[in-house]
Scaffold this active site. Sequence first.
Site, mmCIF file in Angstrom:
data_model
loop_
_atom_site.group_PDB
_atom_site.id
_atom_site.type_symbol
_atom_site.label_atom_id
_atom_site.label_comp_id
_atom_site.label_asym_id
_atom_site.label_seq_id
_atom_site.Cartn_x
_atom_site.Cartn_y
_atom_site.Cartn_z
ATOM 1 N N GLY A 119 -29.114 0.270 26.088
ATOM 2 C CA GLY A 119 -29.068 1.417 25.183
ATOM 3 C C GLY A 119 -28.321 1.183 23.893
ATOM 4 O O GLY A 119 -27.963 2.131 23.192
ATOM 5 N N CYS A 147 -19.500 -6.553 23.249
ATOM 6 C CA CYS A 147 -19.504 -5.235 23.891
ATOM 7 C C CYS A 147 -19.954 -5.374 25.344
ATOM 8 O O CYS A 147 -21.101 -5.782 25.604
ATOM 9 C CB CYS A 147 -20.432 -4.278 23.158
ATOM 10 N N GLY A 150 -32.279 -6.719 26.093
ATOM 11 C CA GLY A 150 -32.383 -6.610 24.641
ATOM 12 C C GLY A 150 -31.498 -7.595 23.912
ATOM 13 O O GLY A 150 -31.910 -8.220 22.936
ATOM 14 N N HIS A 151 -30.265 -7.746 24.382
ATOM 15 C CA HIS A 151 -29.287 -8.572 23.664
ATOM 16 C C HIS A 151 -29.739 -10.027 23.569
ATOM 17 O O HIS A 151 -29.743 -10.616 22.482
ATOM 18 C CB HIS A 151 -27.933 -8.477 24.368
ATOM 19 N N TYR A 208 -29.853 -9.134 10.747
ATOM 20 C CA TYR A 208 -29.813 -9.547 12.154
ATOM 21 C C TYR A 208 -30.543 -8.523 12.996
ATOM 22 O O TYR A 208 -30.220 -7.332 12.970
ATOM 23 C CB TYR A 208 -28.352 -9.691 12.589
ATOM 24 N N ASN A 235 -30.517 -7.717 16.101
ATOM 25 C CA ASN A 235 -29.745 -6.902 17.035
ATOM 26 C C ASN A 235 -28.892 -5.846 16.340
ATOM 27 O O ASN A 235 -28.302 -5.003 17.015
ATOM 28 C CB ASN A 235 -28.873 -7.787 17.927
ATOM 29 N N TYR A 236 -28.811 -5.896 14.996
ATOM 30 C CA TYR A 236 -28.231 -4.795 14.220
ATOM 31 C C TYR A 236 -29.381 -4.046 13.538
ATOM 32 O O TYR A 236 -29.433 -3.890 12.326
ATOM 33 C CB TYR A 236 -27.247 -5.302 13.173
#
Length: 533
Positions: free
Chosen positions: A111, A175, A182-183, A472, A474-475
Amino acid sequence: MSSPVSPYLLALLSVILFSTSSYATPPISNITHESILQCLLHHSVPHNLIYTKSTTSYTSLLQSSIQNQRFDTPTTPKPFLIVSPTLESHVQSTVKCSHYHGLQIRVRSGGHDYEGLSYVSHDPPFIVLDLHSLSSISIDTSHSTSWVQAGATIGELYYRIAEKNKTAGFPAGLCPTLGIGGHLSGGGFGTMVRMYGLAADHIIDARLVNADGEILDRESMGEDFFWAIRGGGAASFGVILAYKIKLVYVPPKVTVFTKSTNLSHGAKTLTSKWQQIAYKLDDRLFIRAVIQVASDEKPCRTIQVGFESLFLGEKEELLALMGKSFPELGLKAEDCQEMSWIQSVPYFAGYKNGESPNILLDRKPQFNISFKAKSDFLTERITELGWERIWQEMLRGEEQAMLIVDPYGGRMDEIPESETPFPHRKGSLYNIQYLVGLGEGGAKEMKKHLDWVRSFYQFMTPYVSKNPRAAYLNYRDLDLGSDRVGSTTYTKAKVWGRRYFKSNFERLAVVKGKVDPGNFFRNEQSVPPLFPA
């Protein structure tokens, strides 16, 4: 829990037959809860794993891993259904039924998607496939590998690795509640990026459900497909079930420190020196800069710069390295803490008071705020005058803004841009993440904060990478461009695709055309299919 499906509906299950490779999709207007439930039940998804809006626990499940409250409002589009699989076959069935009924799938493991795309769609109706129960972790100490399911968190993975081997670790994010699926599929970097590169660089196999509902591994999917899901964002290509990863060595003791300063105590000089050296220090040494406005009172507002560091070694050696490379920081023995690598993980997650690594097993959202984030890469150093102008711009507004600047170099310089879809390698000195809270004062206040961070992003244009201005994945940032109708062409998608993937974007689109030509797996910023002549 909603009432069970009626006997009449269950009787209809026997007539629901369709191919796993081709689908005659019914009109969207004909989709009902009953018809999709029939399909899922017929394909052995238990009723108690299917949540409709009338299910008592629907809302609590939906909210359970939302990390950005900006996407948890009454007007946020909600999923038609949530499916919470406990077996791989449940994922297959959900893909098949969604495909047949013309429903989009959004796949959520942790999430953390910054734009909420793992649980929000602006092209309803859609299903959320919540993978939190697919979270097993198997550690093979003899081969230093692990199979980890997509619904596990990074914190859980770190904890289980250390439980089995005190000198093994994994180079992923900071985190703990980041979902594996996803990461890793977007790249994944953290405090060991200079020593070992990205999390995606250590993926050696995978299990995935494709658009036909088939389970593939590395051998059966082929090397092009396998290449795409190691940094290209797997949500464009299928549903990741699990990754097999190669673990890395960590020493019995590592050393951490956080040392902060502000403008009246030499922040400008220290930041300038740090920027000259951080990307070319000993590969074992990672020093990031966290830059933020430090006070709520405007007359007293200043810029605070915190230097946060992990050294894969002991304190005495770190002090010697810092004395030689960065004496201006004035690092002393009392500033440093020696600990095990697993103890350093909570430290960099913000738990600075010696909290037990057990906290890594807590899956509750780490954040409970509404925020907006953007990203950049530095390919040239910013001058002292440049930093002074940046800080003046940060202080000019009323925002409690934060810039997180992470050094690359080291191992990242040694891996070719084309090795994985993640291209930000040699020549990318630093990654910058911009974060601003959006407050709780309603739409007007939120707009003010959004306008500020977008304006600040434009202000940063002269200082960051160009042609393309990189970002990026993932951002995730929908300001870079988006598709809200599911029909984006490759040409249009290049607007954001080249920012995330540079020249790798074309190869990703060609892979997409081969493995998902009908563009079933899509979102507002997905990779579209490309069919070379």
